[in-house]
Scaffold this active site. Structure first.
Site, mmCIF file in Angstrom:
data_model
loop_
_atom_site.group_PDB
_atom_site.id
_atom_site.type_symbol
_atom_site.label_atom_id
_atom_site.label_comp_id
_atom_site.label_asym_id
_atom_site.label_seq_id
_atom_site.Cartn_x
_atom_site.Cartn_y
_atom_site.Cartn_z
ATOM 1 N N THR A 135 0.818 -1.210 0.000
ATOM 2 C CA THR A 135 0.000 0.000 0.000
ATOM 3 C C THR A 135 0.857 1.268 0.000
ATOM 4 O O THR A 135 2.041 1.241 0.301
ATOM 5 C CB THR A 135 -0.946 0.026 1.217
ATOM 6 O OG1 THR A 135 -0.182 0.056 2.412
ATOM 7 C CG2 THR A 135 -1.870 -1.183 1.225
ATOM 8 N N ASP A 136 0.207 2.370 -0.347
ATOM 9 C CA ASP A 136 0.887 3.670 -0.360
ATOM 10 C C ASP A 136 0.442 4.513 0.838
ATOM 11 O O ASP A 136 -0.258 4.023 1.725
ATOM 12 C CB ASP A 136 0.637 4.393 -1.683
ATOM 13 C CG ASP A 136 -0.831 4.712 -1.937
ATOM 14 O OD1 ASP A 136 -1.646 4.628 -0.990
ATOM 15 O OD2 ASP A 136 -1.168 5.041 -3.082
ATOM 16 N N LEU A 137 0.831 5.751 0.849
ATOM 17 C CA LEU A 137 0.519 6.651 1.954
ATOM 18 C C LEU A 137 -0.993 6.800 2.176
ATOM 19 O O LEU A 137 -1.443 6.992 3.305
ATOM 20 C CB LEU A 137 1.153 8.023 1.694
ATOM 21 C CG LEU A 137 1.072 9.046 2.811
ATOM 22 C CD1 LEU A 137 1.751 8.530 4.080
ATOM 23 C CD2 LEU A 137 1.720 10.341 2.365
ATOM 24 N N GLY A 177 -3.049 4.420 1.911
ATOM 25 C CA GLY A 177 -3.567 3.165 2.436
ATOM 26 C C GLY A 177 -4.180 2.255 1.396
ATOM 27 O O GLY A 177 -4.821 1.264 1.732
ATOM 28 N N ILE A 178 -3.980 2.594 0.115
ATOM 29 C CA ILE A 178 -4.498 1.748 -0.959
ATOM 30 C C ILE A 178 -3.317 1.099 -1.685
ATOM 31 O O ILE A 178 -2.178 1.530 -1.565
ATOM 32 C CB ILE A 178 -5.385 2.545 -1.944
ATOM 33 C CG1 ILE A 178 -4.599 3.659 -2.627
ATOM 34 C CG2 ILE A 178 -6.602 3.114 -1.217
ATOM 35 C CD1 ILE A 178 -5.379 4.409 -3.691
#
Length: 130
Positions: free
Chosen positions: A14-16, A18-19
């Site tokens: 995930t990225d910052l 949250g996905i």
């Protein structure tokens, strides 16, 4: 034939926000293709050594439709849509239950030891058609 491969989303995917980071979908479908080929009984290392054949991604067309998040249980679907003597065209989808999250059309080229296009080995092409 439709191949199904399960994948769980880990925190590292995930990225910052949250996905799932967009490039990780390409990793998911790459792993699914590898498992599909393995389940067909094809040893890609032996294919390279004995036949001098390897696969390279020639083209990817991708659509990001819905986000996946940490701990989602996903399924990657892989299906051959077209084969030519030296190429395999696939449709790959990433699903969460019945929801389509990501769809890609992938073209694989068969290359020889000189990294030039070559015909798919006949036995391999037959397995992929079944």
């Amino acid at each position: 034939m439709m191949h199904r491969w399960p994948v769980r989303v880990y925190y590292e995917d995930t990225d910052l926000a949250g996905i799932v980071y967009y490039a990780n979908y390409l990793r998911f479908i790459e792993r699914a293709r590898t498992e599909w080929i393995r389940e067909l009984g094809i040893d890609q290392t032996r294919l390279k050594v004995e036949d001098g054949a390897v696969f390279a991604v020639r083209r990817v067309e991708a659509d990001y439709l819905l986000p996946a998040v940490f701990d989602d249980q996903l399924t990657v679907l892989t299906q051959v849509t077209r084969m030519t003597p030296a190429r395999i065209e696939l449709e790959q989808k990433v699903m969460r239950a019945d929801a389509l999250l990501f769809a890609a059309r992938v073209t694989l080229a068969c290359l020889g030891g000189d990294m030039r296009p070559r015909r798919l080995p006949a036995a391999l092409a037959e397995l992929m058609r079944s």
